[in-house]
Design a protein around this motif. Structure first.
Motif, short mmCIF file in Angstrom:
data_model
loop_
_atom_site.label_atom_id
_atom_site.label_comp_id
_atom_site.label_asym_id
_atom_site.label_seq_id
_atom_site.Cartn_x
_atom_site.Cartn_y
_atom_site.Cartn_z
N GLY A 1 3.81 12.16 0.32
CA GLY A 1 4.92 11.47 -0.95
C GLY A 1 5.84 12.20 -1.76
O GLY A 1 6.29 12.74 -2.49
N ILE A 2 7.43 10.77 -2.14
CA ILE A 2 7.86 11.77 -3.22
C ILE A 2 7.84 12.70 -4.04
O ILE A 2 7.13 12.02 -4.79
CB ILE A 2 9.09 10.37 -3.49
N ALA B 1 2.63 9.69 -3.92
CA ALA B 1 4.83 10.23 -4.60
C ALA B 1 3.89 10.54 -6.47
O ALA B 1 2.87 10.65 -7.08
CB ALA B 1 4.66 8.89 -5.30
N GLN C 1 -8.44 6.67 -0.75
CA GLN C 1 -8.96 6.38 0.58
C GLN C 1 -8.75 7.27 1.32
O GLN C 1 -8.26 8.24 2.01
CB GLN C 1 -7.88 4.52 1.13
C1 COA Z 1 -0.77 7.16 -2.24
C2 COA Z 1 -0.31 5.95 -1.94
C3 COA Z 1 -0.19 5.43 -0.02
C4 COA Z 1 -0.94 4.69 -1.52
O1 COA Z 1 -0.51 3.52 -1.18
P1 COA Z 1 -1.97 2.62 -0.59
O2 COA Z 1 -2.75 2.49 0.16
O3 COA Z 1 -0.94 0.59 -0.62
O4 COA Z 1 -2.18 2.15 -2.24
P2 COA Z 1 -2.32 1.31 -3.58
O5 COA Z 1 -1.11 0.48 -3.93
O6 COA Z 1 -3.00 -0.03 -2.92
O7 COA Z 1 -3.61 2.02 -4.97
C5 COA Z 1 -4.75 1.96 -4.56
C6 COA Z 1 -5.04 2.65 -6.25
O8 COA Z 1 -3.61 4.01 -5.87
C7 COA Z 1 -3.49 4.40 -7.01
N1 COA Z 1 -2.50 4.85 -6.92
C8 COA Z 1 -1.70 4.61 -5.70
N2 COA Z 1 -0.62 5.41 -5.81
C9 COA Z 1 -0.90 6.69 -6.68
C10 COA Z 1 -0.47 7.01 -7.13
N3 COA Z 1 1.26 7.80 -6.05
N4 COA Z 1 -0.71 8.13 -8.04
C11 COA Z 1 -1.39 8.16 -9.35
N5 COA Z 1 -1.32 6.42 -8.45
C12 COA Z 1 -1.64 5.66 -7.19
C13 COA Z 1 -3.35 2.46 -7.38
O9 COA Z 1 -2.89 2.62 -8.91
C14 COA Z 1 -4.04 1.81 -7.33
O10 COA Z 1 -5.52 2.12 -8.46
P3 COA Z 1 -6.57 1.49 -7.95
O11 COA Z 1 -7.17 1.09 -7.68
O12 COA Z 1 -7.40 1.61 -9.96
O13 COA Z 1 -5.08 -0.20 -9.16
C15 COA Z 1 1.44 5.23 -2.43
O14 COA Z 1 1.56 4.41 -3.47
C16 COA Z 1 2.36 5.73 -2.84
O15 COA Z 1 2.40 7.10 -3.11
N6 COA Z 1 3.29 6.15 -1.27
C17 COA Z 1 4.14 7.56 -1.25
C18 COA Z 1 5.61 6.49 -1.23
C19 COA Z 1 7.04 7.77 -1.30
O16 COA Z 1 6.71 8.82 -1.28
N7 COA Z 1 7.67 6.91 -0.65
C20 COA Z 1 8.94 8.23 -0.27
C21 COA Z 1 10.10 7.20 0.43
S1 COA Z 1 11.18 8.76 0.95
#
Ligand code: COA
Length: 209
Positions: A166-167, A185, A208
């Motif tokens: 992630g970013i 991210a 997860q």
């Molecule tokens: C990690 C990721 C994939 C998880 O997505 P998800 O499965 O939908 O997870 P959720 O949004 O339901 O979050 C679940 C828990 O993790 C935490 N969490 C999610 N992403 C996080 C991150 N990047 N850093 C810290 N905590 C994070 C949430 O706060 C949540 O915590 P809580 O249960 O205490 O409230 C997503 O948040 C992420 O970071 N994606 C990266 C996207 C990216 O880089 N895009 C660029 C495209 S070029």
């Protein structure tokens, strides 16, 4: 000068267009949207629809085809279709990216502006190394990995097939990130990440799997 088809007319398609234009190699660029996805507006460019064309005759009418989607599984699927049709994979590299002459970037990859792939690093088939990402020396990326913008990978780290970095995440040296693992991210990864695991935070922990 050549005709390029960008297979994917979403966000990754548009950054790939920007990259292809900067390369100044193509005199014609068109898009093909995925049957599985919608297309976004891309002014001044023709967007064909996958469901409206015969791929086996349509795809060879272009000199080069690059698959453009951040969805690793979808990118793998379309690259497999190109392989099945005998269409050679190309690599799109922005002129501001630095690829060490001692690094290897495989076919079907896209390396975007200001990315670095350093000495002895190896990037597998169909990967994306996005804007400003750093794949340091001796890193090994499996096929269809997505390295998002501003990712920093320190040396000697290995990343399994279809992992998603992630970013802005940072991965310290000598680690292993398993197949289809997802790094959130901004995470800072200081331990190996098993296959299919989703980690996030500083330091990165499983959220997860
Ligand atoms: C990690 C990721 C994939 C998880 O997505 P998800 O499965 O939908 O997870 P959720 O949004 O339901 O979050 C679940 C828990 O993790 C935490 N969490 C999610 N992403 C996080 C991150 N990047 N850093 C810290 N905590 C994070 C949430 O706060 C949540 O915590 P809580 O249960 O205490 O409230 C997503 O948040 C992420 O970071 N994606 C990266 C996207 C990216 O880089 N895009 C660029 C495209 S070029």
């Amino acid at each position: 000068m050549k005709k390029l088809l960008i297979w994917g007319a979403g966000d990754q398609g548009t950054v790939t267009l920007d990259c292809a234009l900067a390369m100044n190699t193509y005199d014609s660029i068109a898009f093909l949207s995925f049957a599985e996805r919608g297309a976004r507006e891309i002014p001044n460019y023709i967007i064909y629809r996958e469901q409206d064309v015969e791929l086996h005759t349509f795809l060879p009418s272009f000199d080069e085809v690059i698959v453009a989607t951040g969805d690793n599984a979808l990118r793998e699927q379309k690259v497999s279709m190109l392989n099945a049709l005998g269409i050679p994979l190309v690599t799109i590299i922005h002129p501001t990216a630095y690829i060490s002459p001692f690094a290897q970037v495989s076919a079907g990859c896209t390396v975007l502006a200001f990315a670095v792939v350093h000495i002895n690093a190896s990037v597998g088939t169909g990967c994306i190394v996005n804007t400003g990402a750093i794949v340091e020396h001796d890193c090994v990326l499996g096929d269809f990995v997505n390295v998002c913008p501003k990712v920093s990978m320190a040396g000697h780290t290995t990343v399994g097939k279809k992992a998603f970095l992630g970013i802005g995440c940072t991965i310290i040296n000598n680690l292993s990130v398993g197949e289809e693992a997802v790094i959130g991210a901004g995470a800072v990864v200081i331990r190996d990440v098993p296959a299919h695991e989703v980690v996030a935070g500083v330091p990165a922990k499983r959220i997860q799997s």
